[in-house]
Design an enzyme around this catalytic site. Structure first.
Site, PDB file in Angstrom:
ATOM      1  N   LYS A 199      74.648 -29.108 -23.258  1.00  0.00           N
ATOM      2  CA  LYS A 199      73.647 -28.135 -22.791  1.00  0.00           C
ATOM      3  C   LYS A 199      72.276 -28.789 -22.700  1.00  0.00           C
ATOM      4  CE  LYS A 199      71.769 -25.157 -25.918  1.00  0.00           C
ATOM      5  NZ  LYS A 199      70.283 -25.166 -26.027  1.00  0.00           N
ATOM      6  N   ASN A 200      71.863 -29.448 -23.781  1.00  0.00           N
ATOM      7  CA  ASN A 200      70.478 -29.932 -23.829  1.00  0.00           C
ATOM      8  C   ASN A 200      70.237 -31.171 -22.971  1.00  0.00           C
ATOM      9  OD1 ASN A 200      69.824 -27.779 -25.390  1.00  0.00           O
ATOM     10  ND2 ASN A 200      69.777 -28.901 -27.334  1.00  0.00           N
TER      11      ASN A 200
ATOM     12  N   CYS B 170      60.087 -18.090 -31.427  1.00  0.00           N
ATOM     13  CA  CYS B 170      61.467 -17.633 -31.368  1.00  0.00           C
ATOM     14  C   CYS B 170      62.007 -17.570 -32.785  1.00  0.00           C
ATOM     15  CB  CYS B 170      62.318 -18.492 -30.444  1.00  0.00           C
ATOM     16  SG  CYS B 170      63.005 -19.943 -31.187  1.00  0.00           S
TER      17      CYS B 170
ATOM     18  N   ARG C  13      57.250 -22.765 -32.345  1.00  0.00           N
ATOM     19  CA  ARG C  13      57.582 -23.591 -31.183  1.00  0.00           C
ATOM     20  C   ARG C  13      56.528 -23.577 -30.075  1.00  0.00           C
ATOM     21  NH1 ARG C  13      63.849 -22.987 -29.816  1.00  0.00           N
ATOM     22  NH2 ARG C  13      63.528 -25.079 -29.038  1.00  0.00           N
TER      23      ARG C  13
ATOM     24  N   ASP D 282      70.097 -29.128 -35.246  1.00  0.00           N
ATOM     25  CA  ASP D 282      71.066 -28.248 -34.591  1.00  0.00           C
ATOM     26  C   ASP D 282      72.430 -28.241 -35.289  1.00  0.00           C
ATOM     27  OD1 ASP D 282      69.167 -27.545 -32.743  1.00  0.00           O
ATOM     28  OD2 ASP D 282      69.904 -28.865 -31.160  1.00  0.00           O
TER      29      ASP D 282
ATOM     30  N   ARG E 281      75.112 -18.700 -25.008  1.00  0.00           N
ATOM     31  CA  ARG E 281      74.024 -19.510 -24.462  1.00  0.00           C
ATOM     32  C   ARG E 281      74.358 -20.989 -24.551  1.00  0.00           C
ATOM     33  NH1 ARG E 281      68.784 -19.103 -27.265  1.00  0.00           N
ATOM     34  NH2 ARG E 281      68.604 -20.859 -25.872  1.00  0.00           N
TER      35      ARG E 281
HETATM   36  N1  EPU Z   1      56.321 -28.834 -31.444  1.00  0.00           N
HETATM   37  C1  EPU Z   1      54.966 -28.573 -31.447  1.00  0.00           C
HETATM   38  N2  EPU Z   1      54.289 -28.645 -30.253  1.00  0.00           N
HETATM   39  C2  EPU Z   1      54.904 -28.961 -29.085  1.00  0.00           C
HETATM   40  C3  EPU Z   1      56.279 -29.245 -29.096  1.00  0.00           C
HETATM   41  C4  EPU Z   1      56.964 -29.184 -30.295  1.00  0.00           C
HETATM   42  O1  EPU Z   1      54.383 -28.262 -32.479  1.00  0.00           O
HETATM   43  O2  EPU Z   1      54.217 -29.003 -28.060  1.00  0.00           O
HETATM   44  C5  EPU Z   1      57.061 -28.769 -32.704  1.00  0.00           C
HETATM   45  C6  EPU Z   1      58.123 -27.665 -32.677  1.00  0.00           C
HETATM   46  O3  EPU Z   1      57.573 -26.398 -32.998  1.00  0.00           O
HETATM   47  C7  EPU Z   1      59.109 -28.158 -33.711  1.00  0.00           C
HETATM   48  C8  EPU Z   1      59.065 -29.687 -33.514  1.00  0.00           C
HETATM   49  O4  EPU Z   1      57.830 -29.958 -32.851  1.00  0.00           O
HETATM   50  O5  EPU Z   1      58.683 -27.831 -34.991  1.00  0.00           O
HETATM   51  C9  EPU Z   1      60.181 -30.279 -32.685  1.00  0.00           C
HETATM   52  O6  EPU Z   1      60.370 -29.501 -31.529  1.00  0.00           O
HETATM   53  P1  EPU Z   1      60.936 -30.087 -30.160  1.00  0.00           P
HETATM   54  O7  EPU Z   1      59.858 -29.975 -29.143  1.00  0.00           O
HETATM   55  O8  EPU Z   1      61.557 -31.413 -30.365  1.00  0.00           O
HETATM   56  O9  EPU Z   1      62.057 -29.020 -29.821  1.00  0.00           O
HETATM   57  P2  EPU Z   1      62.456 -28.576 -28.371  1.00  0.00           P
HETATM   58  O10 EPU Z   1      62.293 -29.690 -27.440  1.00  0.00           O
HETATM   59  O11 EPU Z   1      61.825 -27.264 -28.058  1.00  0.00           O
HETATM   60  C10 EPU Z   1      64.950 -29.344 -28.434  1.00  0.00           C
HETATM   61  C11 EPU Z   1      66.284 -28.682 -28.278  1.00  0.00           C
HETATM   62  C12 EPU Z   1      66.564 -27.833 -29.509  1.00  0.00           C
HETATM   63  C13 EPU Z   1      66.539 -28.743 -30.734  1.00  0.00           C
HETATM   64  C14 EPU Z   1      65.195 -29.469 -30.823  1.00  0.00           C
HETATM   65  C15 EPU Z   1      65.131 -30.476 -31.955  1.00  0.00           C
HETATM   66  C16 EPU Z   1      66.496 -28.443 -25.892  1.00  0.00           C
HETATM   67  C17 EPU Z   1      66.513 -27.553 -24.700  1.00  0.00           C
HETATM   68  N3  EPU Z   1      66.278 -27.871 -27.078  1.00  0.00           N
HETATM   69  O12 EPU Z   1      64.013 -28.284 -28.541  1.00  0.00           O
HETATM   70  O13 EPU Z   1      67.859 -27.295 -29.350  1.00  0.00           O
HETATM   71  O14 EPU Z   1      66.733 -27.989 -31.902  1.00  0.00           O
HETATM   72  O15 EPU Z   1      64.950 -30.163 -29.594  1.00  0.00           O
HETATM   73  O16 EPU Z   1      66.139 -31.410 -31.844  1.00  0.00           O
HETATM   74  O17 EPU Z   1      66.694 -29.637 -25.769  1.00  0.00           O
HETATM   75  C18 EPU Z   1      69.585 -25.691 -29.635  1.00  0.00           C
HETATM   76  O18 EPU Z   1      70.235 -26.302 -28.777  1.00  0.00           O
HETATM   77  O19 EPU Z   1      70.085 -24.769 -30.333  1.00  0.00           O
HETATM   78  C19 EPU Z   1      68.180 -26.030 -29.829  1.00  0.00           C
HETATM   79  C20 EPU Z   1      67.315 -25.212 -30.439  1.00  0.00           C
END
Ligand code: EPU
Length: 416
Positions: A22-23, A116, A121, A304, A396
């Protein structure tokens, strides 16, 4: 609303085939926005998040044609730069259109995702990086607008490792004027998969998979045909289920190199694991041993997989300490596991899990994808019947989860 009903206690045995990630699929589908011509992607999982992505792309004027695991996307007709609230609300990853739209059209207007279930996030790091590339960023009425006639390469240091942040900025920078260097970039396999696809489209990206990624801007990209990599979290979920039920499960079509941390922890917990090519065989041990885990960016133990691993520790011998370092509120499954008889105490970002001899079935629900998967795993070992509600979270991100478990001998069914 659908629910999943499980009669626990069956040992899982047999073979299961892992679906596309998915990701990895989400950013790769979005990357089509950068191209002219017809992109063809294979091994795309049949998931609600994929449907949401295709709907969003269609709203932007892109031609989408999907069926039987193959998706064709032609962004030639791209005529909108707006990702509306209704779609972003359903799927946060919709923010991944931001980078490609600014790069391709010079403008993007994207609804700000709210918090969320697992944490606040924010997307501040995506926005700061886009601004560093020269985009003008404004926030109004819950939307972020980013505009730039052409982005300019820059050196960007991410304060935190962000997976979609790295992906978004990589997609923004591929068409920028000059060279962009991302420091403290995410090293996740999904980032590497996206960089591979972008490079095949004609981008010049090096270093993906390390914390320093260099992107030399080019003037245009062309369409490609590509396969989506196997889902490492689905792989880890089935490995954990096999260990949990003392089963013997052969997991096919996976990428063992992407699940190293999970394999290591499962071995420490007593499971026997054999890796051969793209196949992993897991044999559950006579007993489950307690191990500590701490979630970390890749290649550390994935957040995850934290909820699913907690189920295993709930029925292990001894005490396990689980630290969640990525999201501030990712223990929503704990109170549901407690209802099944688990002994878990939470203090800040640490859960202390004292293994109990048995879990007992009950109706449960969760407000997040991986937490829901954890409850299904719990149902597989709990005595009597567990009813997992709010199944749309599972839909999802897990393709045919209940059918795959049923194929391994679990007494599991979906009722509508
Ligand atoms: N963060 C910030 N500011 C930002 C971006 C991130 O503070 O601008 C913080 C987030 O709040 C969090 C941390 O940095 O505390 C890491 O977040 P990240 O941005 O890496 O998460 P993401 O990119 O939104 C992806 C996956 C998630 C997975 C995380 C961590 C996708 C679509 N989603 O989310 O997947 O948990 O990386 O590995 O790739 C899932 O599949 O169930 C899922 C939640």
């Amino acid at each position: 609303m659908d629910k999943i009903i499980i009669h626990g206690g069956r040992r899982l045995e047999g073979e299961v085939r892992i679906s596309g990630s998915k990701n990895a699929a989400l950013p790769i589908l979005m990357s089509s926005l950068l191209t002219e011509g017809v992109n063809t992607y294979a091994n795309v999982p049949d998931l609600r998040d994929i449907d949401s992505t295709l709907l969003l792309l269609a709203k932007l004027g892109v031609r989408v044609d999907a069926g039987a695991g193959t998706v064709r996307i032609d962004a030639g007709g791209l005529n909108s730069h707006e990702a509306p609230y209704d779609l972003v609300r359903k799927m946060r990853a919709s923010v991944l259109v931001l980078g490609p739209l600014v790069a391709r059209l010079g403008r993007a207007r994207v609804s700000l995702p709210g918090g969320c279930a697992i944490g606040a996030r924010p997307i501040n790091l995506h926005l700061r990086a886009l601004a560093a590339l020269g985009a003008d960023i404004t926030l109004d009425h819950g939307y972020v607008t980013a505009s730039a006639s052409r982005l300019k390469g820059a050196e960007i240091y991410f304060d935190l490792v962000t997976v979609t942040g790295t992906e978004n900025i990589m997609m923004a920078a591929v068409l920028a004027d000059g060279t962009t260097v991302l420091r403290n970039a995410a090293c996740e396999p999904e980032v590497v998969a996206l960089a591979d696809v972008l490079n095949r489209m004609g981008a010049e990206i090096s270093g993906a998979g390390t914390p320093d990624i260099t992107i030399r801007g080019v003037s245009g990209l062309h369409a490609v045909a590509a396969d989506i990599i196997p889902d490492r979290i689905e792989t880890g979920t089935f490995m954990t289920a096999a260990a949990l039920t003392g089963g013997l499960v052969t997991i096919r079509n996976c990428e063992p190199n992407h699940v190293g941390a999970t394999i290591d922890k499962l071995r420490q917990a007593g499971a026997e694991i054999r890796v051969e090519g793209r196949t992993i065989t897991v044999r559950g041990g006579d007993k489950i041993l307690s191990v500590d885990i701490k979630t970390q960016p890749y290649p550390g133990f994935p957040t995850d997989m934290q909820a699913q691993f907690m189920v295993l520790m709930s029925v292990a011998e001894g005490v396990s300490v689980i630290s969640e370092t990525i999201f501030e509120n990712r223990f929503i499954h704990v109170s549901e596991l407690r209802r099944l008889g688990a002994d878990i105490r939470v203090s800040g970002n640490t859960a202390t899990v004292r293994g109990v001899a048995r879990l007992s079935g009950a109706p449960v629900m969760a407000t997040d994808l991986r937490a829901s998967a954890c409850l299904v795993l719990a149902g597989l070992v709990a005595e009597n019947t567990t009813e997992v509600q709010r199944v749309y979270h599972l839909d999802r991100g897990y393709e045919a989860l209940e059918r795959k478990f049923a194929g391994l001998g679990a007494a599991i069914r979906r009722v509508r």
